[in-house]
Design an enzyme around this catalytic site. Structure first.
Site, PDB file in Angstrom:
ATOM      1  N   HIS A 237       0.864  -1.191   0.000  1.00  0.00           N
ATOM      2  CA  HIS A 237       0.000   0.000   0.000  1.00  0.00           C
ATOM      3  C   HIS A 237       0.900   1.241   0.000  1.00  0.00           C
ATOM      4  CE1 HIS A 237      -2.764   3.075   1.484  1.00  0.00           C
ATOM      5  NE2 HIS A 237      -3.757   2.262   1.163  1.00  0.00           N
ATOM      6  N   CYS A 275      -3.888   2.811  -4.656  1.00  0.00           N
ATOM      7  CA  CYS A 275      -4.736   3.639  -3.810  1.00  0.00           C
ATOM      8  C   CYS A 275      -4.751   5.058  -4.376  1.00  0.00           C
ATOM      9  CB  CYS A 275      -4.222   3.626  -2.371  1.00  0.00           C
ATOM     10  SG  CYS A 275      -5.196   4.691  -1.295  1.00  0.00           S
ATOM     11  N   HIS A 302      -7.920   0.661  -4.080  1.00  0.00           N
ATOM     12  CA  HIS A 302      -8.656   1.540  -3.166  1.00  0.00           C
ATOM     13  C   HIS A 302      -9.077   2.754  -3.974  1.00  0.00           C
ATOM     14  CE1 HIS A 302      -6.484   0.253   0.841  1.00  0.00           C
ATOM     15  NE2 HIS A 302      -7.186  -0.718   0.302  1.00  0.00           N
ATOM     16  N   ASP A 355     -12.685   3.356  -0.687  1.00  0.00           N
ATOM     17  CA  ASP A 355     -11.829   3.649   0.457  1.00  0.00           C
ATOM     18  C   ASP A 355     -12.364   4.903   1.133  1.00  0.00           C
ATOM     19  OD1 ASP A 355      -9.706   3.419   2.167  1.00  0.00           O
ATOM     20  OD2 ASP A 355      -8.284   4.439   0.849  1.00  0.00           O
ATOM     21  N   HIS A 356     -12.727   4.771   2.365  1.00  0.00           N
ATOM     22  CA  HIS A 356     -13.271   5.879   3.167  1.00  0.00           C
ATOM     23  C   HIS A 356     -14.569   6.418   2.557  1.00  0.00           C
ATOM     24  CE1 HIS A 356      -8.841   6.767   4.407  1.00  0.00           C
ATOM     25  NE2 HIS A 356      -9.183   5.510   4.575  1.00  0.00           N
ATOM     26  N   TYR A 373     -14.765   5.193   7.931  1.00  0.00           N
ATOM     27  CA  TYR A 373     -15.410   3.925   7.579  1.00  0.00           C
ATOM     28  C   TYR A 373     -16.871   3.879   8.012  1.00  0.00           C
ATOM     29  CZ  TYR A 373     -10.942   2.301   5.966  1.00  0.00           C
ATOM     30  OH  TYR A 373      -9.782   2.165   5.245  1.00  0.00           O
TER      31      TYR A 373
HETATM   32  C1  DNO Z   1      -6.673   3.589   5.458  1.00  0.00           C
HETATM   33  C2  DNO Z   1      -6.050   2.450   4.873  1.00  0.00           C
HETATM   34  C3  DNO Z   1      -4.792   2.012   5.572  1.00  0.00           C
HETATM   35  C4  DNO Z   1      -4.297   0.787   4.897  1.00  0.00           C
HETATM   36  C5  DNO Z   1      -2.988   0.295   5.365  1.00  0.00           C
HETATM   37  C6  DNO Z   1      -2.551  -0.811   4.437  1.00  0.00           C
HETATM   38  O1  DNO Z   1      -7.818   3.713   5.389  1.00  0.00           O
HETATM   39  O2  DNO Z   1      -5.928   2.594   3.530  1.00  0.00           O
HETATM   40  O3  DNO Z   1      -5.090   1.672   6.874  1.00  0.00           O
HETATM   41  O4  DNO Z   1      -5.189  -0.218   5.181  1.00  0.00           O
HETATM   42  O5  DNO Z   1      -2.065   1.292   5.385  1.00  0.00           O
HETATM   43  O6  DNO Z   1      -1.549  -1.522   5.031  1.00  0.00           O
END
Ligand code: DNO
Length: 400
Positions: A237, A275, A302, A355-356, A373
């Site tokens: 990531h 991401c 993501h 993501d989020h 989340y």
């Molecule tokens: C945040 C996430 C991070 C991610 C870690 C992956 O929302 O994208 O917590 O899970 O950094 O290791």
């Protein structure tokens, strides 16, 4: 058939206020989770993995991706019994593969995982976003953490702005800022007191980015062959945010970093979590170029959007509105999947999670919420992305 992304949803396990039964209603087919209750460095046993897996499957879902299998700090600094910790890591990989879970996301950020300064930035429409603000970070660094070197690292102007920022914070706001940074956001696994945090930072005194990159490559040299023989796709990531904080090295922030990581260990099992939010924060990162360059090793996605200003401060925005051109990215993903079909690859539907999400509607005011989340914010994100994807897929069908 044009393959669609595999829609997944991050679930924090039995403690998560959003139950699996609700997740099915969001349009997600799969789950992204981790055994958060196991301390970093300990082996995840087959029994523990299967227990969680069965819980997910009993609810009609599938555990598609592990996020994260955390890398212990001693591995990152290559100290103490790090070789044993790497053996433990490999054992957890083996056990996951034995249970049929073959996609593992992890990161290699020193001390901190993802970092935000505010978890409740109010937007014009009264929804709430997560924010990263440089004045806040510097105020924390200079006047709460009181890291001496910080006074030499920041410019006079930056110090002045940080001081002004700090002075207008109430005691409560100062504690909140400290907690946001040190208590770890969901999934970060580690929580620090000021003293412990200082100690952890000190461990990096002699580790600059070059050395830290060497440590990462060393780690990868030990785990990627193991991933290969266990049919596991490891997906690193990117750093979030993609630059150094508190002078700690960050080495997974841009195309050059990724190039080095994948050039050193070219196996496809050495993969990437693409991401958009993390990489997209840096104006220097060209997401289209990064996607094209590493497309074949993107095993997990993501999707997230941000709006950043001239100083680099950013807040998380609605998924279709912001600095990231979501349309371009989703189109790229679909084209990559089409190309995987033509090459007869088995991984043609890339797992993706929204993501989020902002706090909206009934998310607002809920006490028991994992920052970033919330249910409805992410539901909106997922729905928008699904619609965008369907539109793109149909338009490609009509063209051909
Ligand atoms: C945040 C996430 C991070 C991610 C870690 C992956 O929302 O994208 O917590 O899970 O950094 O290791």
């Amino acid at each position: 058939m044009i393959p669609k992304m595999k829609k997944t949803w991050r679930w924090y396990g039995p403690e998560d206020p959003i139950p699996l039964d609700y997740i099915k209603q969001t349009g997600a087919e799969g789950i992204v989770t981790a055994l958060h209750h196991i301390p970093n460095g300990q082996v995840w046993t087959v029994d523990q993995i299967n227990k969680r897996k069965n819980e997910i499957e009993n609810n009609g879902l599938k555990w598609n991706v592990v996020e994260s299998l955390p890398v212990h700090e001693d591995i990152k600094t290559m100290e103490g019994n790090y070789l044993k910790l790497i053996e433990n890591y490999k054992q957890s990989m083996t056990n996951l593969s034995l249970c049929g879970i073959n996609t593992i996301c992890y990161n290699f950020m020193p001390v901190l995982d993802w970092t935000r300064t505010s978890l409740n930035l109010k937007n014009k429409d009264n929804s709430f976003s997560l924010e990263y603000n440089f004045d806040a970070i510097r105020a924390f660094d200079l006047y709460i953490l009181k890291r001496k070197e910080a006074f030499l690292e920041y410019s006079k102007n930056q110090i002045q702005k940080a001081k002004k920022y700090f002075d207008q914070l109430s005691q409560l706001q100062r504690s909140e800022l400290t907690e946001n940074i040190l208590s770890g956001l969901p999934g970060s696994e580690e929580t620090y007191s000021i003293d412990l945090f200082k100690k952890k930072i000190k461990k990096y005194k002699n580790i600059d980015s070059n050395k830290f990159k060497d440590n990462l490559i060393n780690f990868l040299n030990l785990i990627i062959p193991h991933a290969k023989s266990n049919d596991i796709m490891m997906c690193i990531h990117p750093d979030d945010p993609p630059f150094s904080i508190f002078s700690l090295p960050r080495v997974v922030s841009n195309e050059r970093d990724l190039n080095c990581i994948f050039k050193e260990i070219p196996d496809i099992n050495n993969g990437l979590t693409f991401c958009t939010g993390s990489l997209g924060v840096s104006k220097k990162n060209d997401l289209n170029l990064i996607f094209n360059k590493f497309a074949k090793r993107i095993h997990f996605i993501h999707l997230r959007n941000i709006i950043s200003d001239f100083d680099g401060n950013f807040r998380e925005s609605n998924h279709l509105e912001g600095d990231v051109n979501m349309f371009e990215i989703v189109k790229k993903i679909i084209n990559e999947q089409i190309s995987r079909v033509s090459q007869n690859k088995s991984n043609k539907c890339i797992p993706m999670r929204p993501d989020h999400g902002n706090k909206i509607l009934d998310d607002i005011g809920k006490l028991n919420i994992n920052p970033g989340y919330s249910a409805i914010g992410r539901l909106k994100a997922l729905a928008e992305i699904r619609g965008l994807e369907l539109g793109i897929v149909n338009s490609i069908k009509n063209e051909t």
